[in-house]
Design a protein around this motif. Structure first.
Motif, PDB file in Angstrom:
ATOM      1  N   SER A  80      44.922  27.921  39.524  1.00  0.00           N
ATOM      2  CA  SER A  80      44.197  28.840  38.649  1.00  0.00           C
ATOM      3  C   SER A  80      45.220  29.496  37.718  1.00  0.00           C
ATOM      4  O   SER A  80      46.426  29.316  37.910  1.00  0.00           O
ATOM      5  N   PRO A  81      44.769  30.274  36.761  1.00  0.00           N
ATOM      6  CA  PRO A  81      45.732  30.983  35.908  1.00  0.00           C
ATOM      7  C   PRO A  81      46.662  31.908  36.707  1.00  0.00           C
ATOM      8  O   PRO A  81      47.737  32.253  36.244  1.00  0.00           O
ATOM      9  N   ASN A  82      46.254  32.268  37.931  1.00  0.00           N
ATOM     10  CA  ASN A  82      47.075  33.141  38.766  1.00  0.00           C
ATOM     11  C   ASN A  82      47.982  32.377  39.712  1.00  0.00           C
ATOM     12  O   ASN A  82      48.672  32.968  40.530  1.00  0.00           O
ATOM     13  N   GLY A  83      47.944  31.057  39.688  1.00  0.00           N
ATOM     14  CA  GLY A  83      48.778  30.247  40.569  1.00  0.00           C
ATOM     15  C   GLY A  83      47.935  29.367  41.481  1.00  0.00           C
ATOM     16  O   GLY A  83      46.737  29.187  41.278  1.00  0.00           O
ATOM     17  N   THR A  84      48.574  28.830  42.502  1.00  0.00           N
ATOM     18  CA  THR A  84      47.889  27.945  43.438  1.00  0.00           C
ATOM     19  C   THR A  84      47.002  28.740  44.379  1.00  0.00           C
ATOM     20  O   THR A  84      47.423  29.739  44.944  1.00  0.00           O
ATOM     21  N   GLU A  85      45.765  28.284  44.527  1.00  0.00           N
ATOM     22  CA  GLU A  85      44.774  28.932  45.381  1.00  0.00           C
ATOM     23  C   GLU A  85      44.304  27.938  46.435  1.00  0.00           C
ATOM     24  O   GLU A  85      44.391  26.719  46.243  1.00  0.00           O
ATOM     25  N   PRO A 110      41.822  39.630  43.109  1.00  0.00           N
ATOM     26  CA  PRO A 110      40.395  39.958  42.914  1.00  0.00           C
ATOM     27  C   PRO A 110      39.619  38.930  42.085  1.00  0.00           C
ATOM     28  O   PRO A 110      38.455  38.665  42.380  1.00  0.00           O
ATOM     29  N   ASN A 111      40.252  38.335  41.076  1.00  0.00           N
ATOM     30  CA  ASN A 111      39.564  37.322  40.272  1.00  0.00           C
ATOM     31  C   ASN A 111      39.205  36.106  41.116  1.00  0.00           C
ATOM     32  O   ASN A 111      38.095  35.586  41.050  1.00  0.00           O
ATOM     33  N   THR A 112      40.166  35.653  41.909  1.00  0.00           N
ATOM     34  CA  THR A 112      39.928  34.503  42.774  1.00  0.00           C
ATOM     35  C   THR A 112      38.853  34.834  43.799  1.00  0.00           C
ATOM     36  O   THR A 112      37.984  34.012  44.093  1.00  0.00           O
ATOM     37  N   ARG A 113      38.896  36.034  44.347  1.00  0.00           N
ATOM     38  CA  ARG A 113      37.882  36.462  45.323  1.00  0.00           C
ATOM     39  C   ARG A 113      36.486  36.354  44.703  1.00  0.00           C
ATOM     40  O   ARG A 113      35.553  35.842  45.319  1.00  0.00           O
ATOM     41  N   LYS A 114      36.352  36.798  43.464  1.00  0.00           N
ATOM     42  CA  LYS A 114      35.070  36.754  42.771  1.00  0.00           C
ATOM     43  C   LYS A 114      34.581  35.315  42.600  1.00  0.00           C
ATOM     44  O   LYS A 114      33.446  34.986  42.965  1.00  0.00           O
ATOM     45  N   PHE A 115      35.437  34.452  42.074  1.00  0.00           N
ATOM     46  CA  PHE A 115      35.014  33.078  41.798  1.00  0.00           C
ATOM     47  C   PHE A 115      34.784  32.271  43.072  1.00  0.00           C
ATOM     48  O   PHE A 115      33.829  31.503  43.155  1.00  0.00           O
ATOM     49  N   SER A 138      31.566  19.758  40.198  1.00  0.00           N
ATOM     50  CA  SER A 138      32.356  20.139  39.028  1.00  0.00           C
ATOM     51  C   SER A 138      32.286  21.631  38.715  1.00  0.00           C
ATOM     52  O   SER A 138      33.274  22.216  38.331  1.00  0.00           O
ATOM     53  N   LYS A 139      31.129  22.244  38.881  1.00  0.00           N
ATOM     54  CA  LYS A 139      30.996  23.668  38.593  1.00  0.00           C
ATOM     55  C   LYS A 139      29.851  24.223  39.427  1.00  0.00           C
ATOM     56  O   LYS A 139      28.773  23.659  39.449  1.00  0.00           O
ATOM     57  N   VAL A 140      30.122  25.320  40.113  1.00  0.00           N
ATOM     58  CA  VAL A 140      29.111  25.948  40.952  1.00  0.00           C
ATOM     59  C   VAL A 140      29.086  27.431  40.638  1.00  0.00           C
ATOM     60  O   VAL A 140      30.108  28.110  40.727  1.00  0.00           O
ATOM     61  N   ALA A 141      27.931  27.946  40.259  1.00  0.00           N
ATOM     62  CA  ALA A 141      27.723  29.374  40.010  1.00  0.00           C
ATOM     63  C   ALA A 141      28.789  29.975  39.105  1.00  0.00           C
ATOM     64  O   ALA A 141      29.289  31.059  39.350  1.00  0.00           O
ATOM     65  N   GLY A 142      29.182  29.249  38.079  1.00  0.00           N
ATOM     66  CA  GLY A 142      30.159  29.760  37.127  1.00  0.00           C
ATOM     67  C   GLY A 142      31.603  29.531  37.518  1.00  0.00           C
ATOM     68  O   GLY A 142      32.514  29.852  36.776  1.00  0.00           O
ATOM     69  N   SER A 143      31.845  28.976  38.687  1.00  0.00           N
ATOM     70  CA  SER A 143      33.208  28.725  39.146  1.00  0.00           C
ATOM     71  C   SER A 143      33.523  27.245  39.001  1.00  0.00           C
ATOM     72  O   SER A 143      32.958  26.413  39.699  1.00  0.00           O
ATOM     73  N   SER A 144      34.436  26.921  38.099  1.00  0.00           N
ATOM     74  CA  SER A 144      34.777  25.511  37.891  1.00  0.00           C
ATOM     75  C   SER A 144      36.094  25.127  38.552  1.00  0.00           C
ATOM     76  O   SER A 144      36.255  23.995  38.978  1.00  0.00           O
TER      77      SER A 144
END
Length: 162
Positions: A80-85, A110-115, A138-144
């Motif tokens: 992610s933009p914040n690094g590896t998740e 917090p961003n990762t928690r949300k998505f 590919s994409k679920v509930a806005g999280s790609s």
């Protein structure tokens, strides 16, 4: 699109591509786990299931499925933009079809928690009742981006369930 956002998007796409390439080289981290009820995970999405904790070859002969019935778990990673998740995936299979799914978020911010939470809340509607071989989220509930980690974990689960 602002140049900084565009760079982040391209970096994320490149990272997912690299993660998918490297994932094929990683050893499997999956294992059979017993089916559970009342899971205390904050994001549980499951359909009713009557499958046993682990399948046998006799279930393969009667169903024609190449996958053993049971519940399987794996972690998948994505950039992610914040690094590896990392996201945890637990699937229950019966005759090669997904009968239940449980997502365990492992957010680093917090961003990762949300998505990851949004992904966990919407994934069951997209995969429960479908053949495991048909899945490519590919994409679920806005999280790609979370879907990249899910798909990586899915490949580990497919290998373990054979």
């Amino acid at each position: 699109m602002r140049p900084s956002v565009r760079k982040s998007v391209f970096a994320g796409i490149a990272g997912l591509s690299l993660a998918g390439t490297v994932a094929g080289c990683a050893p499997s981290a999956t294992q059979d786990t017993p089916a559970t009820t009342g899971n205390s995970s904050p994001a549980t999405s499951a359909a009713p299931s009557t499958t046993s904790a682990s399948g046998t070859s006799s279930s393969l002969a009667s169903s024609g499925s190449v996958y053993q019935d049971g519940t399987y778990s794996a972690d998948g990673t994505y950039v992610s933009p914040n690094g590896t998740e990392t996201v945890g995936v637990e699937l229950t299979l019966a005759s090669g079809n997904v009968t239940a799914v449980n997502i365990t978020p492992h957010p680093s911010n917090p961003n990762t928690r949300k998505f990851q939470g949004e992904f966990a809340g919407g994934i069951a509607a997209q995969i429960v009742g479908k053949s495991i071989d048909e899945l490519n989220v590919s994409k679920v509930a806005g999280s790609s981006l979370t879907s990249g980690g899910f798909n990586q974990a899915l490949e580990k689960i497919k290998a373990e369930a054979k």
